[in-house]
Motif scaffolding. Structure first.
Motif, short mmCIF file in Angstrom:
data_model
loop_
_atom_site.label_atom_id
_atom_site.label_comp_id
_atom_site.label_asym_id
_atom_site.label_seq_id
_atom_site.Cartn_x
_atom_site.Cartn_y
_atom_site.Cartn_z
N LYS A 1 37.75 40.13 37.92
CA LYS A 1 39.18 39.45 38.37
C LYS A 1 39.13 38.20 39.06
CE LYS A 1 43.92 40.25 40.48
NZ LYS A 1 44.68 41.28 41.11
N VAL A 2 39.27 37.11 38.53
CA VAL A 2 39.31 35.83 39.43
C VAL A 2 40.79 35.21 39.11
CG1 VAL A 2 38.31 33.50 39.26
CG2 VAL A 2 37.05 35.31 38.52
N ASP A 3 41.71 35.27 40.30
CA ASP A 3 43.01 35.33 40.37
C ASP A 3 43.04 34.55 41.83
OD1 ASP A 3 45.71 34.70 39.85
OD2 ASP A 3 45.93 36.86 39.95
N MET B 1 42.55 33.39 45.29
CA MET B 1 41.67 34.01 46.27
C MET B 1 41.38 35.31 46.06
SD MET B 1 41.31 31.17 47.94
CE MET B 1 40.18 32.01 49.06
N SER B 2 41.65 35.89 44.93
CA SER B 2 41.34 37.24 44.66
C SER B 2 40.03 37.18 43.52
CB SER B 2 42.41 38.19 43.89
OG SER B 2 42.02 39.31 43.65
N VAL B 3 38.98 37.50 44.03
CA VAL B 3 37.70 37.17 43.14
C VAL B 3 36.93 38.48 43.54
CG1 VAL B 3 35.59 35.96 42.58
CG2 VAL B 3 37.94 34.70 43.40
N ARG B 4 37.06 39.45 42.52
CA ARG B 4 36.37 40.59 42.59
C ARG B 4 36.07 41.42 41.61
NH1 ARG B 4 40.19 44.43 41.71
NH2 ARG B 4 42.43 43.82 42.21
N PRO B 5 35.12 42.52 41.36
CA PRO B 5 35.12 43.28 40.11
C PRO B 5 36.39 44.02 39.88
CG PRO B 5 33.17 43.66 41.55
CD PRO B 5 34.20 42.93 42.38
N GLU B 6 36.88 43.95 38.49
CA GLU B 6 38.03 44.77 38.31
C GLU B 6 37.73 46.31 38.58
OE1 GLU B 6 40.64 44.19 37.21
OE2 GLU B 6 40.64 42.18 36.19
N MET B 7 38.87 46.95 38.70
CA MET B 7 38.44 48.53 39.39
C MET B 7 38.11 49.32 38.08
SD MET B 7 39.51 48.19 42.08
CE MET B 7 39.75 49.72 42.74
N TRP B 8 37.88 48.95 36.76
CA TRP B 8 37.17 49.79 35.68
C TRP B 8 36.31 48.98 35.10
CZ3 TRP B 8 37.72 47.05 31.24
CH2 TRP B 8 38.91 46.40 31.17
N ILE B 9 35.34 49.69 34.21
CA ILE B 9 34.38 48.96 33.59
C ILE B 9 34.23 49.83 32.32
CG2 ILE B 9 32.89 48.16 35.85
CD1 ILE B 9 30.90 50.33 35.23
#
Length: 257
Positions: free
Chosen positions: A229-231, A233-241
């Protein structure tokens, strides 16, 4: 402009996709109002159209991934992440003679045909007549016509292979029964890739490849996809893969001993 009976994707501002087949006089309806198919057909790819309640939709032709992930399924598909790896591991390219077995919905067949680009040939063995019929419709729906270089045969590959192929791709529960037929069914130096969901199947199949004495470069792997997720200041892996779907096993045919 789009033609009637062609497939289009409507994508809203939340990136939710709706894949529809344009029909003259029909209507696309959601909780945000409706859009006439005739109005969509008058657009160009990349245009935006608004529903009667003012909700905007981006309109475009489906990609391979859009199509296989949004089609109504009557059989399990090989997901694009695995289909892509299978094409690379099997080094599928134009002008090859390719055999696949276990056509299912036809998602892998479609990927192979696009890689062949109208050259070479693809022969698909499928034991179930209903899967053979529906996969043919699935492929034609996306490509607009039945590819001239594709033949679907209702038969079991466990009973044998007619001819010799450059590449073989398998989506079968017991591919070790195919190994004896590869002595003449796969050319020397040719590649084979199998798709198997469980490690016990992998063990039995790899053992068969090793014991027959005419395969080398045997490799097993699984492929995962981890969205981010790149939105702002929110830059992190999504909660699912996209985690485990299947193991892929590749091998190269040696000269018959």
């Amino acid at each position: 402009m789009f033609e009637f009976n062609s497939i289009v994707v409507l994508s809203d501002k939340k990136d939710k996709q709706y894949m529809i087949t344009l029909k003259e006089g029909a209507r696309f309806s959601t909780q945000y109002g409706y859009i006439e198919h005739n109005d969509i057909a008058a657009l160009d790819e990349g245009d935006i159209i608004k529903s009667t309640l003012g909700h905007p939709y981006l309109v475009y032709k489906p990609t391979y991934m859009d199509f296989v992930m949004n089609i109504k399924r009557q059989a399990q598909i090989i997901y694009p992440k695995d289909a892509a790896a299978m094409l690379m591991w099997c080094d599928v390219a134009p002008n090859q003679k390719i055999l696949e077995s276990g056509i299912g919905q036809g998602a892998l067949s479609l990927a192979i045909l696009r890689a062949l680009a109208g050259t070479g040939s693809l022969t698909s063995y499928e034991i179930r007549a209903d899967f053979a019929e529906q996969s043919a419709k699935f492929i034609k729906q996306f490509m607009g016509e039945t590819p001239a270089n594709h033949v679907i045969e209702v038969r079991s590959i466990y009973d044998g292979i007619d001819g010799t192929y450059d590449r073989v791709l398998l989506d079968l529960p017991e591919p070790w029964h195919v190994v004896p037929h590869l002595k003449t069914g796969l050319k020397n130096g040719g590649l084979i890739v199998a798709y198997l969901p469980t490690i016990l199947q992998v063990k039995t199949y790899v053992d068969a490849l090793k014991e027959c004495g005419y395969f080398s470069d045997i490799e097993t792997a699984e492929f995962t996809r981890r969205p981010w997720k790149v939105d702002g200041m929110s830059v992190r892996p999504e909660m699912w893969i996209y985690n485990h779907s299947a193991f892929l096993i590749s091998a190269r045919k040696l000269k018959n001993i």
